[in-house]
Design an enzyme around this catalytic site. Structure first.
Site: not given
Length: 270
Positions: A79, A175
């Protein structure tokens, strides 16, 4: 295997987000081109699928650090938003292969789509920032540390930006903000890496055909409020571009590359 890249061609690569999409396509392209590739991602089973594709459908060469000699890939569950995971990823890469010549900083998430700014939960914003920006920084930092100290010194980092590093889509504030920030990260890393033969560039991709972009073929929200289908391109064309950038000698660098579906609504967007 303790490969040493000295000819500007192949070496040891770390690919994040290697379990699907662009990351998978790039990892497979590199393995088939002779690179030894460390496959990083959150889901071990999808990473193993990538490894099998790179070896032509055979079983993955290496499942864990310390596999047999001559292996072409290494699966490391990671991760990228967790510093301890990133440290373990690069430790495993160096333990197995002895060095790192390339980082394709690819792991990312779009986050919840179509959510107005005023309704975007902070937790969703934070998840996108932690993955797309903080994760990219952590991986670049770990790669930088290794590349600076190894012999021969140096290596290359390629950050996966986006068309959204230049122009946003509607309702994509998290984003878009992270992808704009990646451009600054790329420039700063590129400058600071010069004394240590660390070349840093960025590839900005528009509408490569992956699971993430499949909805665009049926209809994507446009700046004028309409929904319209958008063209896509073969993700293999992106992978070949990344490999070209990766295999340049360290004396040459593609600082920024934009690869997109030719007729997608980018030039003139909005």
């Amino acid at each position: 295997m303790n490969a040493k890249r000295t000819d500007g061609r192949t070496g040891i690569a770390v690919v994040t987000g290697a379990g699907s999409g662009i990351g998978r396509a790039v990892a497979v392209e590199l393995v088939r081109g002779g690179w030894s590739v460390v496959l990083a991602g959150r889901r071990e089973e999808t990473l193993e699928e990538t490894a099998a594709r790179g070896s032509g459908g055979a079983s993955p060469d290496v499942r864990e650090p310390g596999g047999g000699p001559g292996s072409a890939s290494l699966v490391v569950r990671t991760d990228v938003s967790r510093p301890q995971d990133v440290s373990a990823l690069f430790a495993a890469a160096v333990e197995r292969f002895g060095r790192v010549d390339l980082l394709f900083n690819n792991a990312g998430t779009f986050g919840p789509g179509g959510v107005p700014v005023e309704e975007l939960p902070y937790e969703a914003w934070r998840h996108v920032v932690d993955t797309n920006l903080n994760g990219a920084f952590l991986c670049a930092q770990a790669a930088y540390r290794q590349m600076k100290e190894q012999a021969p010194q140096g290596g290359r980092i390629i950050n996966n930006g986006s068309i959204s590093a230049h122009a946003p889509r509607p309702l994509s504030v998290a984003y878009t903000a992270t992808k704009h920030a990646l451009t600054g990260l790329t420039k700063s890393l590129s400058l600071d890496g010069r004394p240590y033969r660390i070349a840093v560039g960025q590839i900005d991709i528009g509408n490569a055909a992956t699971d993430m972009t499949r909805r665009m073929e049926t209809g994507a929200l446009q700046a004028n409020g309409e929904t319209a289908p958008e063209p896509v391109m073969d993700v293999a064309d992106v992978a070949r571009t990344v490999r070209h950038m990766a295999e340049l000698p360290l004396e040459a660098n593609v600082q920024f590359a934009t690869v997109l579906a030719t007729t997608m609504p980018y030039v003139g967007r909005g």
